[in-house]
Design a protein around this motif. Structure first.
Motif, PDB file in Angstrom:
ATOM      1  N   THR A  57      -4.109  -4.544  -7.562  1.00  0.00           N
ATOM      2  CA  THR A  57      -3.173  -5.879  -6.943  1.00  0.00           C
ATOM      3  C   THR A  57      -3.883  -6.697  -6.023  1.00  0.00           C
ATOM      4  O   THR A  57      -3.639  -7.812  -6.226  1.00  0.00           O
ATOM      5  N   GLU A  58      -4.705  -6.021  -5.203  1.00  0.00           N
ATOM      6  CA  GLU A  58      -5.701  -7.065  -4.257  1.00  0.00           C
ATOM      7  C   GLU A  58      -6.526  -8.046  -5.437  1.00  0.00           C
ATOM      8  O   GLU A  58      -6.578  -9.501  -5.173  1.00  0.00           O
ATOM      9  N   SER A  59      -7.162  -7.521  -6.589  1.00  0.00           N
ATOM     10  CA  SER A  59      -7.808  -8.198  -7.402  1.00  0.00           C
ATOM     11  C   SER A  59      -6.837  -9.149  -7.880  1.00  0.00           C
ATOM     12  O   SER A  59      -7.299 -10.456  -8.082  1.00  0.00           O
ATOM     13  N   ALA A 111       2.752 -12.081   2.622  1.00  0.00           N
ATOM     14  CA  ALA A 111       3.553 -11.441   1.904  1.00  0.00           C
ATOM     15  C   ALA A 111       3.158 -10.146   1.688  1.00  0.00           C
ATOM     16  O   ALA A 111       1.861  -9.687   1.509  1.00  0.00           O
ATOM     17  N   THR A 112       3.827  -8.829   1.827  1.00  0.00           N
ATOM     18  CA  THR A 112       3.478  -7.629   1.667  1.00  0.00           C
ATOM     19  C   THR A 112       4.091  -7.062   0.483  1.00  0.00           C
ATOM     20  O   THR A 112       5.519  -7.147   0.180  1.00  0.00           O
ATOM     21  N   LEU A 113       3.419  -6.444  -0.241  1.00  0.00           N
ATOM     22  CA  LEU A 113       3.660  -6.132  -1.715  1.00  0.00           C
ATOM     23  C   LEU A 113       3.135  -4.821  -2.182  1.00  0.00           C
ATOM     24  O   LEU A 113       2.035  -4.468  -1.734  1.00  0.00           O
ATOM     25  N   THR A 123       4.270  11.071   2.903  1.00  0.00           N
ATOM     26  CA  THR A 123       4.134  10.317   4.216  1.00  0.00           C
ATOM     27  C   THR A 123       5.380   9.222   4.145  1.00  0.00           C
ATOM     28  O   THR A 123       5.458   8.288   5.110  1.00  0.00           O
ATOM     29  N   GLN A 124       5.866   8.896   2.913  1.00  0.00           N
ATOM     30  CA  GLN A 124       6.934   7.946   2.602  1.00  0.00           C
ATOM     31  C   GLN A 124       6.175   6.491   2.456  1.00  0.00           C
ATOM     32  O   GLN A 124       6.787   5.428   2.119  1.00  0.00           O
ATOM     33  N   TYR A 125       4.897   6.685   2.502  1.00  0.00           N
ATOM     34  CA  TYR A 125       4.124   5.279   2.569  1.00  0.00           C
ATOM     35  C   TYR A 125       3.555   4.804   1.007  1.00  0.00           C
ATOM     36  O   TYR A 125       3.581   5.837   0.101  1.00  0.00           O
ATOM     37  N   LEU A 126       3.798   3.614   0.780  1.00  0.00           N
ATOM     38  CA  LEU A 126       3.299   3.027  -0.494  1.00  0.00           C
ATOM     39  C   LEU A 126       1.938   2.450  -0.341  1.00  0.00           C
ATOM     40  O   LEU A 126       1.725   1.737   0.627  1.00  0.00           O
ATOM     41  N   GLU A 127       1.067   2.562  -1.372  1.00  0.00           N
ATOM     42  CA  GLU A 127       0.024   1.685  -1.409  1.00  0.00           C
ATOM     43  C   GLU A 127       0.369   0.132  -1.504  1.00  0.00           C
ATOM     44  O   GLU A 127       1.484   0.021  -2.592  1.00  0.00           O
ATOM     45  N   ALA A 128      -0.178  -0.498  -0.839  1.00  0.00           N
ATOM     46  CA  ALA A 128       0.407  -1.902  -0.835  1.00  0.00           C
ATOM     47  C   ALA A 128      -0.624  -2.817  -0.445  1.00  0.00           C
ATOM     48  O   ALA A 128      -1.775  -2.556  -0.207  1.00  0.00           O
ATOM     49  N   ILE A 129      -0.374  -4.274  -0.433  1.00  0.00           N
ATOM     50  CA  ILE A 129      -1.485  -5.126  -0.141  1.00  0.00           C
ATOM     51  C   ILE A 129      -0.629  -6.495   0.767  1.00  0.00           C
ATOM     52  O   ILE A 129       0.694  -6.290   0.865  1.00  0.00           O
ATOM     53  N   VAL A 185      -6.585 -11.111   0.683  1.00  0.00           N
ATOM     54  CA  VAL A 185      -5.630  -9.884   0.384  1.00  0.00           C
ATOM     55  C   VAL A 185      -6.159  -8.921   0.956  1.00  0.00           C
ATOM     56  O   VAL A 185      -7.412  -8.520   0.865  1.00  0.00           O
ATOM     57  N   VAL A 186      -5.594  -7.970   1.695  1.00  0.00           N
ATOM     58  CA  VAL A 186      -5.966  -6.947   2.320  1.00  0.00           C
ATOM     59  C   VAL A 186      -5.183  -5.768   1.624  1.00  0.00           C
ATOM     60  O   VAL A 186      -3.927  -5.673   1.482  1.00  0.00           O
TER      61      VAL A 186
END
Length: 378
Positions: free
Chosen positions: A51-53, A41-43, A86-92, A64-65
């Motif tokens: 969110t990782e924690s 799952a990518t969130l 960059t259009q990127y979001l911090e994600a896990i 979780v990465v």
């Protein structure tokens, strides 16, 4: 634009020694070293430290990465992503065992630990790189996420419309090593950041400050609101409707957090069989099977019918803090809970009669509460 690290404390040079650059992560389901099939799952839910924690605490989650998703730049760095350009979001990326935990349960854990109503950032972290999103990997994930998010929207627990994006997964780049398991490697700094971010105070407000000790899932709330046999839902009327519907005392207690007189209220000495529901919404709250005479002059119960219908919050209106009890959907003030009750719970839910309506056992079916007849079976 605020960046977590520069906002709270600088990254010391020693953290960068030996840190690797991000790398693209394969997102396909596979067989893990644990011997079973795994899924991904990518969130995105704001700060990936948090969110990782939170997701690693869910049973059935293997790993979780922290990383970046949603953009097109090759090998993005934290500095590039945090610029917001960059259009990127911090994600896990969450690797989980579907035999132990479902994709919906992963989403449930995720949504109970973010603010899904903010599309401009996440708590103290502002900028598009911190907004929330669910990146689905296949049609099944898309369908499950879409349906679940609509149910959450209908539930109304967040009190604002959901702004979480549902997007097809394309790429995920692993963040720098010093971001991985940050909450374990730097617990003091992490806990300080999390506290000042406002994340937990927001979640306490939405789910109650006992949410960690007594977690209630969104699925439980959704199912509770539906009420199994009648598809019944619970909502809070407008203030104008409440003033026309409630007595002056009922309005004072439920809407202004008031307290009725002891020994001079409708149910303190009521011994009839039945259930007590929220006077505003009809949410089922307590049963006569758990009612006992506490000697306080207010109706007292050892436990609620279903924890999904009550929220506990810390009340500082007196000199000392107390644990306030409110209804989940109508947000009515009901009373307080104390730790001087009988076994087996040891709790005393001290309620206001004015906040409740009593429905006798013989009237449960006619009033739409037939499913609670089981409470009175031998």
């Amino acid at each position: 634009m605020k960046m977590k690290l520069s906002l709270i404390f600088p990254i010391v040079a020693t953290l960068l020694v030996g840190a690797s650059f991000p790398g693209r992560v394969d997102s396909k389901a596979n067989t893990s070293a644990h011997g079973g099939k795994t899924e991904i799952a990518t969130l995105a839910g704001g700060c990936f430290w948090c969110t990782e924690s939170d997701l690693e605490k869910l049973p059935g989650v293997i790993d979780v990465v922290s990383g970046y998703s949603g953009g097109v730049l090759e090998n993005p760095t934290y500095e590039q992503v945090s610029s917001g350009k960059t259009q990127y979001l911090e994600a896990i990326q969450v690797t989980f065992a579907p035999e132990q935990v479902t994709y919906e349960q992963v989403l449930d854990q995720f949504f109970r630990h973010i603010d899904p109503t903010d599309d401009k950032g996440s708590f103290v972290d502002r900028g598009s790189q911190y907004r929330s999103a669910v990146f689905y990997h296949n049609q099944m994930q898309q369908q499950v996420a879409s349906k679940f998010m609509m149910e959450i929207e209908d539930l109304g627990v967040f009190k604002k419309p959901l702004k979480t994006e549902l997007r097809p997964f394309k790429t995920f780049w692993k963040a720098e090593d010093y971001h991985q398991d940050y909450y374990k490697r730097n617990p003091i700094r992490y806990n300080y950041y999390r506290y000042v971010s406002g994340r937990d105070s927001y979640l306490d407000e939405i789910f109650g400050d006992n949410r960690k000790e007594n977690p209630v899932t969104l699925r439980q709330m959704i199912d509770a609101k539906k009420v199994l046999t009648h598809g019944k839902t619970y909502t809070k009327p407008s203030d104008e409707e409440l003033k026309s519907k409630l007595t002056e005392l009922q309005y004072y207690v439920t809407q202004e957090d008031g307290t009725e007189p002891a020994f001079n209220n409708a149910y303190w000495d009521n011994k009839a069989e039945g259930i007590y529901v929220d006077i505003v919404s009809g949410e089922p709250l307590f049963s006569s099977t758990d009612k006992y005479r506490s000697g306080t002059g207010w109706p007292s119960f050892a436990k609620p019918i279903n924890d999904a219908f009550v929220v506990k919050e810390t009340d500082y209106r007196l000199i000392y803090p107390r644990t306030e009890v409110r209804s989940r959907f109508a947000d009515s003030h009901l009373g307080h809970v104390f730790k001087d009750g009988p076994a087996p719970t040891g709790l005393r839910y001290c309620m206001n009669s004015a906040a409740m309506k009593f429905i006798a056992k013989k009237d449960l079916k006619a009033e739409g509460y037939e499913e609670y007849l089981y409470l009175f079976e031998d």
